[in-house]
Motif scaffolding. Sequence first.
Motif, mmCIF file in Angstrom:
data_model
loop_
_atom_site.group_PDB
_atom_site.id
_atom_site.type_symbol
_atom_site.label_atom_id
_atom_site.label_comp_id
_atom_site.label_asym_id
_atom_site.label_seq_id
_atom_site.Cartn_x
_atom_site.Cartn_y
_atom_site.Cartn_z
ATOM 1 N N ILE A 57 30.832 74.966 49.617
ATOM 2 C CA ILE A 57 29.602 75.897 49.071
ATOM 3 C C ILE A 57 30.016 76.912 48.037
ATOM 4 C CG2 ILE A 57 28.621 78.168 50.062
ATOM 5 C CD1 ILE A 57 28.819 76.760 52.895
ATOM 6 N N CYS A 58 31.287 77.142 47.713
ATOM 7 C CA CYS A 58 31.802 78.165 46.625
ATOM 8 C C CYS A 58 31.685 77.258 45.553
ATOM 9 C CB CYS A 58 33.399 77.993 46.856
ATOM 10 S SG CYS A 58 34.172 79.036 45.431
ATOM 11 N N LYS A 59 31.857 76.117 45.158
ATOM 12 C CA LYS A 59 31.781 75.041 44.110
ATOM 13 C C LYS A 59 30.295 74.944 43.949
ATOM 14 C CE LYS A 59 36.021 72.443 44.570
ATOM 15 N NZ LYS A 59 36.681 71.129 44.489
ATOM 16 N N ARG A 60 29.220 74.880 44.597
ATOM 17 C CA ARG A 60 28.004 74.795 44.572
ATOM 18 C C ARG A 60 27.356 76.216 43.980
ATOM 19 N NH1 ARG A 60 28.030 71.621 49.467
ATOM 20 N NH2 ARG A 60 27.053 73.385 50.322
ATOM 21 N N ASN A 61 27.931 77.142 44.614
ATOM 22 C CA ASN A 61 27.422 78.592 44.223
ATOM 23 C C ASN A 61 28.459 79.378 43.605
ATOM 24 O OD1 ASN A 61 24.690 78.365 45.958
ATOM 25 N ND2 ASN A 61 26.316 77.387 47.111
ATOM 26 N N VAL A 62 29.030 79.043 42.565
ATOM 27 C CA VAL A 62 30.223 79.736 41.961
ATOM 28 C C VAL A 62 29.910 81.238 41.700
ATOM 29 C CG1 VAL A 62 31.871 79.970 40.001
ATOM 30 C CG2 VAL A 62 31.514 77.724 41.221
ATOM 31 N N GLU A 63 28.643 81.282 41.092
ATOM 32 C CA GLU A 63 28.287 82.670 40.526
ATOM 33 C C GLU A 63 28.249 83.564 41.624
ATOM 34 O OE1 GLU A 63 24.423 82.707 38.706
ATOM 35 O OE2 GLU A 63 23.134 82.094 40.534
ATOM 36 N N VAL A 64 27.858 83.071 42.855
ATOM 37 C CA VAL A 64 27.684 84.055 44.074
ATOM 38 C C VAL A 64 29.025 84.526 44.578
ATOM 39 C CG1 VAL A 64 26.309 84.201 46.372
ATOM 40 C CG2 VAL A 64 25.456 82.732 44.655
ATOM 41 N N MET A 65 30.101 83.840 44.228
ATOM 42 C CA MET A 65 31.211 84.068 45.077
ATOM 43 C C MET A 65 31.884 85.587 44.873
ATOM 44 S SD MET A 65 31.326 81.869 47.101
ATOM 45 C CE MET A 65 33.346 82.344 47.769
ATOM 46 N N ASP A 66 31.564 86.011 43.681
ATOM 47 C CA ASP A 66 32.153 87.414 43.416
ATOM 48 C C ASP A 66 31.417 88.583 44.185
ATOM 49 O OD1 ASP A 66 34.326 87.374 41.403
ATOM 50 O OD2 ASP A 66 32.825 87.293 39.926
ATOM 51 N N SER A 67 30.238 88.135 44.703
ATOM 52 C CA SER A 67 29.300 89.118 45.424
ATOM 53 C C SER A 67 29.969 88.929 46.925
ATOM 54 C CB SER A 67 27.980 88.713 45.659
ATOM 55 O OG SER A 67 27.278 88.756 44.501
ATOM 56 N N VAL A 68 30.307 87.687 47.374
ATOM 57 C CA VAL A 68 31.041 87.443 48.631
ATOM 58 C C VAL A 68 32.412 88.274 48.723
ATOM 59 C CG1 VAL A 68 31.850 85.657 50.231
ATOM 60 C CG2 VAL A 68 29.955 85.059 48.718
ATOM 61 N N ARG A 69 33.054 88.285 47.647
ATOM 62 C CA ARG A 69 34.439 88.921 47.556
ATOM 63 C C ARG A 69 33.907 90.446 47.750
ATOM 64 N NH1 ARG A 69 38.770 88.386 42.996
ATOM 65 N NH2 ARG A 69 36.989 88.775 41.609
ATOM 66 N N ARG A 70 32.737 90.955 47.171
ATOM 67 C CA ARG A 70 32.521 92.492 47.337
ATOM 68 C C ARG A 70 32.171 92.708 48.828
ATOM 69 N NH1 ARG A 70 30.306 91.704 42.123
ATOM 70 N NH2 ARG A 70 28.299 91.411 42.741
ATOM 71 N N GLY A 71 31.678 91.730 49.223
ATOM 72 C CA GLY A 71 31.003 91.801 50.577
ATOM 73 C C GLY A 71 32.080 92.106 51.692
ATOM 74 N N ALA A 72 33.411 91.252 51.349
ATOM 75 C CA ALA A 72 34.563 91.100 52.071
ATOM 76 C C ALA A 72 35.194 92.763 52.234
ATOM 77 C CB ALA A 72 35.338 90.031 51.814
ATOM 78 N N GLN A 73 35.232 93.154 50.881
ATOM 79 C CA GLN A 73 35.892 94.430 50.405
ATOM 80 C C GLN A 73 35.100 95.405 51.159
ATOM 81 O OE1 GLN A 73 35.649 94.190 46.284
ATOM 82 N NE2 GLN A 73 37.763 93.271 46.011
ATOM 83 N N LEU A 74 33.674 95.199 50.998
ATOM 84 C CA LEU A 74 32.815 96.158 51.805
ATOM 85 C C LEU A 74 32.793 96.395 53.446
ATOM 86 C CD1 LEU A 74 30.220 98.393 51.028
ATOM 87 C CD2 LEU A 74 29.020 96.120 51.318
ATOM 88 N N ALA A 75 33.074 95.240 53.975
ATOM 89 C CA ALA A 75 33.270 95.107 55.451
ATOM 90 C C ALA A 75 34.560 95.824 55.946
ATOM 91 C CB ALA A 75 33.286 93.792 55.714
ATOM 92 N N ILE A 76 35.757 95.578 55.197
ATOM 93 C CA ILE A 76 37.154 96.352 55.390
ATOM 94 C C ILE A 76 36.864 97.776 55.254
ATOM 95 C CG2 ILE A 76 39.357 96.426 54.716
ATOM 96 C CD1 ILE A 76 39.250 93.575 53.897
ATOM 97 N N GLU A 77 36.330 98.296 54.086
ATOM 98 C CA GLU A 77 36.093 99.612 54.018
ATOM 99 C C GLU A 77 35.369 100.548 54.862
ATOM 100 O OE1 GLU A 77 34.602 99.718 50.067
ATOM 101 O OE2 GLU A 77 36.303 99.285 48.974
#
Length: 352
Positions: A57-77
């Motif tokens: 999924i990452c390879k098909r949607n590389v441009e979205v993955m920085d948003s996924v990472r921001r989502g992970a940070q947001l969840a932890i915070e």
Amino acid sequence: MSPLIPAYSPLLLLSFAVFSANASNWLYLAKLSSVGSISEEETCDKLKGLIQRQVQICKRNVEVMDSVRRGAQLAIEECQYQFRNRRWNCSTLDTLPVFGKVVSQGTREAAFVYALSSASVAFAVTRACSSGELEKCGCDRTVHGVSPEGFQWSGCSDNIAYGVAFSQSFVDVRERSKGASSSRALMNLHNNEAGRKAILNNMRVECKCHGVSGSCEVKTCWKAMPPFRKVGNVLKEKFDGATEVEQKKVGSTKVLVPKNAQFKPHTDEDLVYLDSSPDFCEHDLKNGVLGTAGRQCNKTSKAIDGCELMCCGRGFHTEEVEVVERCSCKFHWCCFVKCKQCRKLVEMHTCR
């Protein structure tokens, strides 16, 4: 001859359980600040915590993955904010899973983490769509024309449908894999969807007035997501009222039902859990519990942040510490505020 019944080895059954229990490993993306921007397909293979289908999924949607990472940070915070006064305060580790073994058990804490993290991905991806960061999506163009209330739909409505769809495909992929139909997989899928509904059910209408001297002769409006703090508050309330469930077969379908038959059935918006939580009092590395020794507590509170409950009856230390605060602030024309620094002694209480 009797029909052949497949015999699963204990190791295989265990692998199914671990498979579903560690479905939050992708949250490790929040720890990958050294990777920089995820802009190349080759980077996907190096991302720790992803299973192979998430890598695809990452390879098909590389441009979205920085948003996924921001989502992970947001969840932890947000988790750490919501649980800041509880015995388990969403402490993270530098290993997998990031919240330790607490989320590997089917507890209500795990239910909250799964709901919050699936919501955070939907939120972060939707926000990236609206801000024009992604080529694959933009504003929600289905919101247009004149509303029943008489205002004009305009502006950039948040494309929550795209964010939710991506969250479902990326976050739910482990549970939807072949063989993952255990009670824990059903629990995870339910809580993932409850997290996304916490956004969907709290979408709001924002408007702007147009007219002479700010009059509201013409009003244009758009649909917007709630602040993520609102989502966290909603899910924290759901955590407090979570339903303990067990798996039951209805026809050929496996479903989760309240363990106590006297309780009313849970809704799609409620959180569900399978296992009772530990008390989180003592340091227990085996179960990923750090304990409350050394935690700050409120001497005057009778709630969970109070010293009696936070310290599990072990007592607490009291010491005077010096704190520095801004004080005697004055506004100077034009245009800044100047403050003094004041020092004062305050009592700090920490659990034994």
